[in-house]
Design a protein around this motif. Sequence first.
Motif, PDB file in Angstrom:
ATOM      1  N   VAL A  78      53.326  78.990  42.494  1.00  0.00           N
ATOM      2  CA  VAL A  78      53.140  77.550  42.674  1.00  0.00           C
ATOM      3  C   VAL A  78      53.577  77.135  44.083  1.00  0.00           C
ATOM      4  CG1 VAL A  78      53.943  75.293  41.922  1.00  0.00           C
ATOM      5  CG2 VAL A  78      53.296  77.003  40.228  1.00  0.00           C
ATOM      6  N   LEU A  79      54.735  77.647  44.532  1.00  0.00           N
ATOM      7  CA  LEU A  79      55.211  77.291  45.867  1.00  0.00           C
ATOM      8  C   LEU A  79      54.260  77.802  46.950  1.00  0.00           C
ATOM      9  CD1 LEU A  79      59.074  77.746  45.648  1.00  0.00           C
ATOM     10  CD2 LEU A  79      57.768  75.644  45.913  1.00  0.00           C
ATOM     11  N   PHE A  80      53.742  79.005  46.746  1.00  0.00           N
ATOM     12  CA  PHE A  80      52.773  79.571  47.690  1.00  0.00           C
ATOM     13  C   PHE A  80      51.565  78.643  47.818  1.00  0.00           C
ATOM     14  CE2 PHE A  80      49.067  82.186  48.624  1.00  0.00           C
ATOM     15  CZ  PHE A  80      49.501  82.969  49.676  1.00  0.00           C
ATOM     16  N   ALA A  84      40.833  78.337  48.116  1.00  0.00           N
ATOM     17  CA  ALA A  84      41.357  79.581  48.687  1.00  0.00           C
ATOM     18  C   ALA A  84      42.847  79.701  48.384  1.00  0.00           C
ATOM     19  CB  ALA A  84      41.120  79.593  50.194  1.00  0.00           C
ATOM     20  N   ALA A  85      43.586  78.604  48.545  1.00  0.00           N
ATOM     21  CA  ALA A  85      45.034  78.655  48.301  1.00  0.00           C
ATOM     22  C   ALA A  85      45.328  78.950  46.828  1.00  0.00           C
ATOM     23  CB  ALA A  85      45.670  77.325  48.721  1.00  0.00           C
ATOM     24  N   ALA A  86      44.597  78.300  45.917  1.00  0.00           N
ATOM     25  CA  ALA A  86      44.875  78.492  44.491  1.00  0.00           C
ATOM     26  C   ALA A  86      44.557  79.908  44.046  1.00  0.00           C
ATOM     27  CB  ALA A  86      44.072  77.485  43.667  1.00  0.00           C
ATOM     28  N   LEU A 110      48.943  86.610  43.157  1.00  0.00           N
ATOM     29  CA  LEU A 110      50.276  87.158  43.439  1.00  0.00           C
ATOM     30  C   LEU A 110      50.877  87.945  42.276  1.00  0.00           C
ATOM     31  CD1 LEU A 110      52.139  84.430  45.534  1.00  0.00           C
ATOM     32  CD2 LEU A 110      51.255  86.642  46.266  1.00  0.00           C
ATOM     33  N   PRO A 111      50.920  87.385  41.043  1.00  0.00           N
ATOM     34  CA  PRO A 111      51.601  88.147  39.979  1.00  0.00           C
ATOM     35  C   PRO A 111      50.738  89.243  39.363  1.00  0.00           C
ATOM     36  CG  PRO A 111      51.186  85.850  39.307  1.00  0.00           C
ATOM     37  CD  PRO A 111      50.444  86.095  40.568  1.00  0.00           C
ATOM     38  N   PRO A 115      50.347  76.391  35.511  1.00  0.00           N
ATOM     39  CA  PRO A 115      51.279  75.801  36.490  1.00  0.00           C
ATOM     40  C   PRO A 115      50.594  75.427  37.800  1.00  0.00           C
ATOM     41  CG  PRO A 115      52.271  77.712  35.456  1.00  0.00           C
ATOM     42  CD  PRO A 115      50.854  77.677  35.001  1.00  0.00           C
ATOM     43  N   LEU A 116      49.604  76.223  38.226  1.00  0.00           N
ATOM     44  CA  LEU A 116      48.878  75.880  39.456  1.00  0.00           C
ATOM     45  C   LEU A 116      48.116  74.575  39.271  1.00  0.00           C
ATOM     46  CD1 LEU A 116      47.482  79.314  40.692  1.00  0.00           C
ATOM     47  CD2 LEU A 116      49.310  77.956  41.687  1.00  0.00           C
TER      48      LEU A 116
END
Lengths: 235, 207
Positions: A42-44, A73-75, A81-82, A124-125
């Motif tokens: 989420v922070l990313f 792109a950000a989402a 990531l995980p 969460p995103l």
Amino acid sequence: MSAPEDGGTGPDRPREAAAFRALLGREIRLALRHPADTLAAVLFFVLVSALFPFGVGPAPETLARLAPGALFAAALLAALLPLDRLFGADAEDGTLDQLLLSGLPRGGIAAAKALGHWITTGLPLLAATPVAAALLNLPVEAWGAALAALALATALLSLLGTVGAALTLGARRGSVLLPLLVLPLAIPAVIFGAAAIEAAAAGLSPAPFLLLLGAGVSLAVPLAPLAAGAALGAE
Amino acid sequence: MGAGLAEAGGAILEARDLACLRGERAVFAGLSLSLAEGTALLLTGANGAGKSTLLRILAGLLRPAEGAVLWRGEDIAADPAAHARRLRYLSHQDALKPALTVTENLAFFARLWGGEVGRALTAVALAPLAELPARVLSSGQKRRLALARLALAPAPLWLLDEPTTGLDAASVERLGPLLAAHRAAGGIVVAATHLPLPLPDAQELRL
């Protein structure tokens, strides 16, 4: 002590459904115990969205023009990531063997993992999307379309990412391979998702683009777990 | 277990001409075994002799290069899900999540197989630690938590890879009644080990 029962033959649907729920519940419980993974994604997402205004400059029109693509792109990068730990952690501590022997078909294991990833990362995103949208100066009229498009796109990424995670399991540099495999497949989601947001921002209906995204998700729901399951079994 | 009694004395688990390759090298070849109800088989041999590999083949996790594993005369590859449901596999790794409590770790498997978590924890003397996160357990206690899975719900085939690694003498002794009850009910045990196990009149296969 009662006598050992024999397994019987053929699929056992109620037991498979119970195993699916047990696995999904465990994924969510583990994510709640390790909130750092979800928080990092989420922070990313929020931080990358916050970088764009600095790079592009504060002109609101330029930023709003870039917003749909940047948001997507950000989402999608954040949701990736995980993923490299999706099966990796279970493979290292021996849990994966137990899951493969749980009587749940391999496709079912992959489906539970994909749904778990979407619930613990995709949702969460979505909750953070208004923050990112505000940072990118996305017109408020387009926020609804952005949420709908991101909900579908993150679901698609969870499904495709599960296939990628299963394929790269045990590979050296798997965490590098995974985005290289998954992101090209996510290009249609970026195109249709960004188009849906642009349409909504221009006062048009985003429905056609959302329907195309939905078609992609409906295609991936049955196929991706099968592919991921086949990759899990290939030892 | 009417069908089981009728076949008492007959082979339940059979392996025919198993071969396993690691790279170009044959780990073992032409390996056959036949186990009846209530029997125990100890796999011994040097490191790298293929004990763990054989257990994975018997579990259906690994396909043998040659040969087949049969359960009551049927190839296990024909219905892997049914075979998975009839076995418990304890690998080198304990398959525990450090972030979950002792009870939560075991409750996941209880949801898969049935059984009472409390009773299984008592069987391995972990009941007083039930609410602790698994990460604070010692390696022997983690092993006991993994062994508690065997006490959850009955299954006719137990495949144990070095079950007593890290266990103290009292814990090894506590394993005795668990194994004896399993065998008395007609269960089969195949265990790879370097250490003495409380398994009276077990056959031994030296790899």
